[in-house]
Design an enzyme around this catalytic site. Sequence first.
Site, PDB file in Angstrom:
ATOM      1  N   CYS A  65      47.375 -40.356  42.124  1.00 51.59           N
ATOM      2  CA  CYS A  65      47.535 -41.704  42.667  1.00 51.59           C
ATOM      3  C   CYS A  65      48.970 -42.182  42.484  1.00 51.59           C
ATOM      4  O   CYS A  65      49.602 -41.913  41.464  1.00 51.59           O
ATOM      5  CB  CYS A  65      46.582 -42.655  41.947  1.00 51.59           C
ATOM      6  SG  CYS A  65      46.631 -44.320  42.625  1.00 51.59           S
ATOM      7  N   CYS A  69      48.362 -47.782  37.019  1.00 49.35           N
ATOM      8  CA  CYS A  69      47.405 -48.461  36.131  1.00 49.35           C
ATOM      9  C   CYS A  69      47.334 -47.710  34.796  1.00 49.35           C
ATOM     10  O   CYS A  69      46.941 -46.535  34.756  1.00 49.35           O
ATOM     11  CB  CYS A  69      46.036 -48.525  36.784  1.00 49.35           C
ATOM     12  SG  CYS A  69      46.077 -49.178  38.473  1.00 49.35           S
ATOM     13  N   CYS A  72      44.330 -45.547  33.530  1.00 47.98           N
ATOM     14  CA  CYS A  72      43.682 -44.613  34.453  1.00 47.98           C
ATOM     15  C   CYS A  72      44.220 -43.186  34.322  1.00 47.98           C
ATOM     16  O   CYS A  72      45.422 -42.947  34.367  1.00 47.98           O
ATOM     17  CB  CYS A  72      43.875 -45.110  35.886  1.00 47.98           C
ATOM     18  SG  CYS A  72      43.056 -44.048  37.099  1.00 47.98           S
ATOM     19  N   CYS A 109      28.084 -45.028  44.749  1.00 45.33           N
ATOM     20  CA  CYS A 109      29.411 -45.655  44.745  1.00 45.33           C
ATOM     21  C   CYS A 109      30.439 -44.623  45.176  1.00 45.33           C
ATOM     22  O   CYS A 109      30.666 -43.633  44.475  1.00 45.33           O
ATOM     23  CB  CYS A 109      29.731 -46.171  43.350  1.00 45.33           C
ATOM     24  SG  CYS A 109      28.457 -47.285  42.710  1.00 45.33           S
ATOM     25  N   CYS A 142      28.126 -48.582  47.949  1.00 47.55           N
ATOM     26  CA  CYS A 142      29.262 -49.409  47.539  1.00 47.55           C
ATOM     27  C   CYS A 142      30.524 -48.554  47.701  1.00 47.55           C
ATOM     28  O   CYS A 142      30.538 -47.390  47.312  1.00 47.55           O
ATOM     29  CB  CYS A 142      29.104 -49.849  46.089  1.00 47.55           C
ATOM     30  SG  CYS A 142      30.446 -50.915  45.505  1.00 47.55           S
ATOM     31  N   CYS A 202      31.410 -56.414  44.105  1.00 45.29           N
ATOM     32  CA  CYS A 202      31.220 -55.814  42.794  1.00 45.29           C
ATOM     33  C   CYS A 202      32.585 -55.839  42.122  1.00 45.29           C
ATOM     34  O   CYS A 202      33.526 -55.221  42.619  1.00 45.29           O
ATOM     35  CB  CYS A 202      30.710 -54.384  42.940  1.00 45.29           C
ATOM     36  SG  CYS A 202      30.667 -53.454  41.398  1.00 45.29           S
ATOM     37  N   ARG A 272      26.573 -54.572  34.550  1.00 41.07           N
ATOM     38  CA  ARG A 272      26.453 -53.112  34.476  1.00 41.07           C
ATOM     39  C   ARG A 272      27.290 -52.557  33.318  1.00 41.07           C
ATOM     40  O   ARG A 272      28.465 -52.888  33.200  1.00 41.07           O
ATOM     41  CB  ARG A 272      26.947 -52.506  35.793  1.00 41.07           C
ATOM     42  CG  ARG A 272      26.737 -51.004  35.911  1.00 41.07           C
ATOM     43  CD  ARG A 272      27.282 -50.483  37.228  1.00 41.07           C
ATOM     44  NE  ARG A 272      26.844 -51.281  38.366  1.00 41.07           N
ATOM     45  CZ  ARG A 272      27.369 -51.199  39.585  1.00 41.07           C
ATOM     46  NH1 ARG A 272      28.348 -50.354  39.825  1.00 41.07           N
ATOM     47  NH2 ARG A 272      26.926 -51.957  40.559  1.00 41.07           N
TER      48      ARG A 272
HETATM   49  S1  SF4 Z   1      42.920 -47.291  38.894  1.00 42.16           S
HETATM   50 FE1  SF4 Z   1      43.756 -45.231  38.992  1.00 42.16          FE
HETATM   51  S2  SF4 Z   1      43.177 -44.414  41.012  1.00 42.16           S
HETATM   52 FE2  SF4 Z   1      42.898 -46.661  41.067  1.00 42.16          FE
HETATM   53  S3  SF4 Z   1      44.867 -47.444  41.841  1.00 42.16           S
HETATM   54 FE3  SF4 Z   1      45.046 -47.471  39.597  1.00 42.16          FE
HETATM   55  S4  SF4 Z   1      45.988 -45.505  39.088  1.00 42.16           S
HETATM   56 FE4  SF4 Z   1      45.228 -45.331  41.198  1.00 42.16          FE
END
Ligand code: SF4
Length: 409
Positions: A65, A69, A72, A109, A142, A202, A272
């Site tokens: 990605c 984040c 993540c 999901c 979802c 959600c 959840r």
């Molecule tokens: S949570 Fe993870 S997969 Fe989703 S946008 Fe952020 S870095 Fe990318």
Amino acid sequence: MDLLDTLTAKGLRGEVPTREEALAVLATTDDELLDVVAAAGKVRRRWFGRRVKLNYLVNLKSGLCPEDCSYCSQRLGSKAEILKYTWLKPDQAADAARAGVAGGAKRVCLVASGRGPTDRDIDRVTDTMAAIKEADPAVEICVCLGLLSDNQAERLKAAGADAYNHNLNTSENTYGAITKTHTYADRVDTVQKAHGAGLSACSGLIAGMGETDEDLVDVVFALRELGSDSVPVNFLIPFEGTPLAKEWNLTPQRCLRILAMVRFVNPDTEVRIAGGREVHLRTMQPLGLHIANSIFLGDYLTSEGQAGQADLDMIKDAGFEVEGAGEATLPRHRADIAEAAQAGGGCGTAAAASACGSGGGCGPCGGHSHAPAQADADAPAAEEPEDELRSDLVKVRRRGAGTELAPNA
Ligand code: SF4
């Protein structure tokens, strides 16, 4: 305890507590913990009986990605040794979904890593949803693809999506410490787009990122205001190779207090237990069922959960039952609000956003690790941290979608 009597009475009436009352739940002691669980359990049973909704994650596109984040394992620069693959074909995704539904899941999901979908990605997901619904028209779908552009939510709705997930994750105040490549406002905007298109919203949070009690309460009240129909509560999974790998801030007791606070603020909303259930609640998972009315079955996006059969056994042993496809999840008055919003093309009220997941935050993933939220030197530690790293508790997913091995369901 006066506090719990007050919270129970309000919850049974569907009323939201004050911010101070919500904070007080997080400040209760271990001696009071079973009373807190019992009080939240009364509210849970009032609106959801003993039903447990099962949801099943299918990671359509894993890793690589461009977003950052901190929590993540799929983020830009992540060294986590997760599965990495591009879009599953519709029949591959449908096979994975079928396994989850056969295991008892009512909702599938569909999640993809990335900032947000292209119009071509919406086409791919449209084909995938068609393949899933062809096999089982009753399954709820979802979708979680990140930040939405104009008209993408409408396209997903027209293609048969029931809900859109996009988590707020943490408070507006601390969001900038977790992610730099998009903003809290971006996330709210996507939840509002999804809700405005008539998709069920959600949207939830991730606890354990170094946030304060005030941050947790802020985000939970924000979710209530946005009108989220389901609130996934993720407990940070500190993945090796991510900025938050050493953030082991949670105990089972802390997780139960957080779940109870979320339940009191969202008495009649699906709550959840999401990623991190096995890692942080561990042997206390059954107590969580007395508060939350929904869990993920089997594995998460990039980490493995306990065996699907163990989930089913736990539900039965604790005296709960799996919610059937024909049973309504939300209480009637909440379902009426959701239907009115869909008929009107959006809620148009403060109940607008939520959903979540990737695009800056795949929600129910479970492949997360976080970056300590802004440290507030004056703030008391929310809970005693674990004495040692517990990376032995984090198991990277090696089966199911994107592999040759059967899914866990
Ligand atoms: S949570 Fe993870 S997969 Fe989703 S946008 Fe952020 S870095 Fe990318």
